[in-house]
Design a protein around this motif. Structure first.
Motif, PDB file in Angstrom:
ATOM      1  N   THR A  53      -5.963  -9.908  -2.437  1.00  0.00           N
ATOM      2  CA  THR A  53      -5.501  -8.547  -2.190  1.00  0.00           C
ATOM      3  C   THR A  53      -5.227  -7.831  -3.504  1.00  0.00           C
ATOM      4  OG1 THR A  53      -4.530  -9.230  -0.087  1.00  0.00           O
ATOM      5  CG2 THR A  53      -3.751  -7.161  -1.017  1.00  0.00           C
ATOM      6  N   LEU A  57      -7.838  -4.675  -3.851  1.00  0.00           N
ATOM      7  CA  LEU A  57      -7.243  -3.512  -3.204  1.00  0.00           C
ATOM      8  C   LEU A  57      -6.933  -2.413  -4.209  1.00  0.00           C
ATOM      9  CD1 LEU A  57      -6.184  -2.677  -0.347  1.00  0.00           C
ATOM     10  CD2 LEU A  57      -3.957  -3.379  -1.152  1.00  0.00           C
ATOM     11  N   SER A  71      -3.663  -4.677   4.868  1.00  0.00           N
ATOM     12  CA  SER A  71      -4.737  -5.479   4.289  1.00  0.00           C
ATOM     13  C   SER A  71      -4.383  -6.965   4.298  1.00  0.00           C
ATOM     14  CB  SER A  71      -5.009  -4.999   2.864  1.00  0.00           C
ATOM     15  OG  SER A  71      -5.983  -5.804   2.252  1.00  0.00           O
ATOM     16  N   ILE A  72      -3.154  -7.286   3.963  1.00  0.00           N
ATOM     17  CA  ILE A  72      -2.707  -8.686   3.983  1.00  0.00           C
ATOM     18  C   ILE A  72      -2.696  -9.217   5.414  1.00  0.00           C
ATOM     19  CG2 ILE A  72      -0.722 -10.192   3.591  1.00  0.00           C
ATOM     20  CD1 ILE A  72      -0.115  -8.544   1.084  1.00  0.00           C
ATOM     21  N   ARG A  75      -6.160 -10.189   6.581  1.00  0.00           N
ATOM     22  CA  ARG A  75      -6.601 -11.454   5.984  1.00  0.00           C
ATOM     23  C   ARG A  75      -5.860 -12.650   6.590  1.00  0.00           C
ATOM     24  NH1 ARG A  75      -7.129  -8.032   0.906  1.00  0.00           N
ATOM     25  NH2 ARG A  75      -9.346  -8.157   0.454  1.00  0.00           N
TER      26      ARG A  75
END
Length: 130
Positions: A53, A57, A71-72, A75
């Motif tokens: 990330t 990112l 985003s985390i 994943r």
């Protein structure tokens, strides 16, 4: 001659009791490794997710704090990490385009009888350009 024969009769090698003790110790440490090992594998996966990330990112395009957490979370979902949620991450703005992301948590696993193991993990990264 009788002295040598007497020593030869007393030296027999590892006895049955020693064998039982060695099997018990191997079982003890094997149980710990099999129960605690997956906790470390999950943590290493989460750590690599955080590092990915940070590298991939761009917080200016992702919408600040919420974009980083989203985003985390994506994943984590892809890697089937179910014990850690996006709300477990602390995201703090350092300056204009840089953020610090911290994760600190503990996991408890039952070993045997009434004995549990508690393992504490923590990791932090910096997201954004300098």
């Amino acid at each position: 001659m009788s002295m040598t024969t007497g020593l030869a009769k007393r030296q027999r090698g590892a006895g049955f009791l020693l064998l039982i003790v060695l099997i018990g110790l191997a079982s003890f440490f094997g149980t710990i490794a099999l129960k605690v090992g997956p906790l470390y594998l999950n943590f290493w996966t989460v750590r690599s997710i955080m590092e990915e990330t940070a590298q991939q990112l761009d917080p200016t395009q992702e919408g600040d704090v919420r974009g980083i957490v989203t985003s985390i979370e994506k994943r984590l979902y892809i890697n089937s990490i179910e014990n850690i949620k996006g709300s477990d991450f602390e995201v703090e703005r350092i300056d204009g385009e840089r953020f610090q992301v911290r994760l600190a948590y503990e996991e408890r696993v039952h070993l045997f009888f009434n004995v549990d193991a508690v393992v504490a993990f923590s990791h932090q990264i910096e997201v954004g350009s300098e």
